[in-house]
Design a protein around this motif. Structure first.
Motif, PDB file in Angstrom:
ATOM      1  N   ARG A  94       0.832  -1.207   0.000  1.00  0.00           N
ATOM      2  CA  ARG A  94       0.000   0.000   0.000  1.00  0.00           C
ATOM      3  C   ARG A  94       0.868   1.259   0.000  1.00  0.00           C
ATOM      4  O   ARG A  94       0.597   2.213  -0.714  1.00  0.00           O
ATOM      5  CB  ARG A  94      -0.927  -0.037   1.225  1.00  0.00           C
ATOM      6  CG  ARG A  94      -1.756   1.217   1.404  1.00  0.00           C
ATOM      7  CD  ARG A  94      -2.657   1.136   2.632  1.00  0.00           C
ATOM      8  NE  ARG A  94      -3.248   2.432   2.890  1.00  0.00           N
ATOM      9  CZ  ARG A  94      -2.650   3.386   3.602  1.00  0.00           C
ATOM     10  NH1 ARG A  94      -1.443   3.190   4.121  1.00  0.00           N
ATOM     11  NH2 ARG A  94      -3.243   4.556   3.775  1.00  0.00           N
ATOM     12  N   ASP A 130      -5.858   8.785  10.308  1.00  0.00           N
ATOM     13  CA  ASP A 130      -7.281   8.587  10.589  1.00  0.00           C
ATOM     14  C   ASP A 130      -8.071   8.866   9.318  1.00  0.00           C
ATOM     15  O   ASP A 130      -8.956   9.709   9.273  1.00  0.00           O
ATOM     16  CB  ASP A 130      -7.746   9.501  11.731  1.00  0.00           C
ATOM     17  CG  ASP A 130      -9.211   9.260  12.066  1.00  0.00           C
ATOM     18  OD1 ASP A 130      -9.673   8.116  11.908  1.00  0.00           O
ATOM     19  OD2 ASP A 130      -9.902  10.217  12.449  1.00  0.00           O
ATOM     20  N   ARG A 134      -3.743   9.958   1.873  1.00  0.00           N
ATOM     21  CA  ARG A 134      -3.157  10.280   0.560  1.00  0.00           C
ATOM     22  C   ARG A 134      -3.493  11.715   0.187  1.00  0.00           C
ATOM     23  O   ARG A 134      -2.670  12.443  -0.353  1.00  0.00           O
ATOM     24  CB  ARG A 134      -3.581   9.273  -0.508  1.00  0.00           C
ATOM     25  CG  ARG A 134      -4.899   9.525  -1.202  1.00  0.00           C
ATOM     26  CD  ARG A 134      -5.371   8.349  -1.970  1.00  0.00           C
ATOM     27  NE  ARG A 134      -5.540   7.195  -1.081  1.00  0.00           N
ATOM     28  CZ  ARG A 134      -5.620   5.949  -1.492  1.00  0.00           C
ATOM     29  NH1 ARG A 134      -5.544   5.665  -2.766  1.00  0.00           N
ATOM     30  NH2 ARG A 134      -5.784   4.966  -0.630  1.00  0.00           N
TER      31      ARG A 134
HETATM   32  P1  ADP Z   1      -6.173   6.982   2.780  1.00  0.00           P
HETATM   33  O1  ADP Z   1      -5.426   7.188   4.056  1.00  0.00           O
HETATM   34  O2  ADP Z   1      -5.682   7.834   1.667  1.00  0.00           O
HETATM   35  O3  ADP Z   1      -7.676   7.106   2.951  1.00  0.00           O
HETATM   36  P2  ADP Z   1      -6.591   4.118   2.541  1.00  0.00           P
HETATM   37  O4  ADP Z   1      -7.990   4.230   2.009  1.00  0.00           O
HETATM   38  O5  ADP Z   1      -5.701   3.046   1.985  1.00  0.00           O
HETATM   39  O6  ADP Z   1      -5.813   5.500   2.314  1.00  0.00           O
HETATM   40  O7  ADP Z   1      -6.600   3.953   4.110  1.00  0.00           O
HETATM   41  C1  ADP Z   1      -7.605   4.494   4.878  1.00  0.00           C
HETATM   42  C2  ADP Z   1      -7.205   4.520   6.315  1.00  0.00           C
HETATM   43  O8  ADP Z   1      -7.009   3.199   6.791  1.00  0.00           O
HETATM   44  C3  ADP Z   1      -5.880   5.208   6.623  1.00  0.00           C
HETATM   45  O9  ADP Z   1      -5.952   6.604   6.609  1.00  0.00           O
HETATM   46  C4  ADP Z   1      -5.613   4.652   7.996  1.00  0.00           C
HETATM   47  O10 ADP Z   1      -6.379   5.383   8.964  1.00  0.00           O
HETATM   48  C5  ADP Z   1      -6.135   3.238   7.877  1.00  0.00           C
HETATM   49  N1  ADP Z   1      -5.012   2.305   7.643  1.00  0.00           N
HETATM   50  C6  ADP Z   1      -4.233   2.220   6.561  1.00  0.00           C
HETATM   51  N2  ADP Z   1      -3.280   1.268   6.706  1.00  0.00           N
HETATM   52  C7  ADP Z   1      -3.474   0.743   7.941  1.00  0.00           C
HETATM   53  C8  ADP Z   1      -2.814  -0.260   8.717  1.00  0.00           C
HETATM   54  N3  ADP Z   1      -1.749  -0.919   8.266  1.00  0.00           N
HETATM   55  N4  ADP Z   1      -3.332  -0.525   9.944  1.00  0.00           N
HETATM   56  C9  ADP Z   1      -4.407   0.135  10.427  1.00  0.00           C
HETATM   57  N5  ADP Z   1      -5.049   1.105   9.761  1.00  0.00           N
HETATM   58  C10 ADP Z   1      -4.602   1.414   8.540  1.00  0.00           C
END
Ligand code: ADP
Length: 245
Positions: A94, A130, A134
């Motif tokens: 990711r 939170d 991105r």
């Molecule tokens: P974005 O942060 O751009 O929304 P994602 O949709 O991939 O990207 O992730 C959403 C949210 O999921 C992140 O902002 C974070 O709060 C949570 N997240 C991402 N990776 C992890 C992880 N490894 N463990 C726990 N929560 C995570």
């Protein structure tokens, strides 16, 4: 995305008490790191990110550089303590994907052709995540690039929109991202009205998608005001968080 968790109550309030068209409190600080050419900190709700930019620097590794433009590199990382359960410090798929997505959202705004044979490095450290990391990374990185004095066509402002409990919402938190029905991160060059990032996870009708795109544009423009204020004064903060309907 289970869609089972209640994300909007009978008064139309979201889990953190916001209305559907309300952004999270947003603060941007500029020039906060002394060992880089440009830097920024963004705090958007509970999401907290630092960005450091180097460059344009002459490339010593000749195989990396290009004769007609600068090469932009981006590294997005989440600290092990940035999420509830300790994240492995090893770079995840990711993080590698988001590094590319963020670079591609920023690159159209940078006048890369003015600096051939150079490298621009963007380092993004997510201290607390939170949701919307991105988008917050893009917003802060574009400010850090400007702080480094790198010539740009425009800033890039980013904002996620989506759907939860059947309602369209702006600036999703982690819960809304995970349990909502759709998540659409958008980045734009606000003065040029050019979209540089558009992704979608979930299901929407075309009317919902069009309405969300309009909402995202409004969100990005409000965030752009904070970016400009931060670059002018070193610090920017949103006062009115509710976007007009
Ligand atoms: P974005 O942060 O751009 O929304 P994602 O949709 O991939 O990207 O992730 C959403 C949210 O999921 C992140 O902002 C974070 O709060 C949570 N997240 C991402 N990776 C992890 C992880 N490894 N463990 C726990 N929560 C995570």
């Amino acid at each position: 995305m289970s869609g089972k968790k209640r994300l909007i109550d009978e008064n139309g309030l979201r889990v953190d008490g916001r209305r559907w068209n309300e952004l999270r409190p947003l603060k941007i600080e500029v020039g906060i790191l002394s060992n880089v050419d440009g830097s920024a900190r963004i705090i958007q709700g509970k999401t907290h990110i630092l960005v450091g930019v180097y460059g344009p620097r002459e490339s010593f590794a000749k195989h990396v550089s290009l004769p007609d433009r600068s090469v932009v590199r981006c590294r997005y990382r989440m600290a092990p303590f940035s999420v509830e359960e300790r994240k492995s410090p090893a770079p995840s798929r990711r993080e590698i994907e988001l590094s590319k997505v963020i670079r591609e959202a920023l690159e159209p705004a940078i006048l890369v052709e003015e600096f051939p044979r150079t490298i621009i490095d963007i380092f993004i450290e997510v201290l607390e995540a939170d949701g919307g990391t991105r988008c917050a990374s893009i917003t802060a990185a574009s400010v850090a690039l400007a702080d480094a004095g790198i010539p740009m066509k425009d800033l890039v402002a980013a904002c996620a929109v989506g759907k939860a409990d059947g309602k369209l919402i702006v600036d999703l938190s982690d819960m809304e991202d995970k349990y909502g029905e759709a998540d659409v991160p958008v980045a734009i060059m606000p003065n040029k009205n050019i979209i540089t990032l558009l992704q979608m996870d979930g299901t929407l009708t075309s009317d919902e998608f069009n309405a969300l795109l309009q909402l995202a544009m409004k969100g990005c423009k409000r965030i752009h005001e904070v970016q400009r204020k931060a670059l002018k004064d070193g610090f920017g903060e949103i006062k009115n968080l509710v976007l007009e309907e």
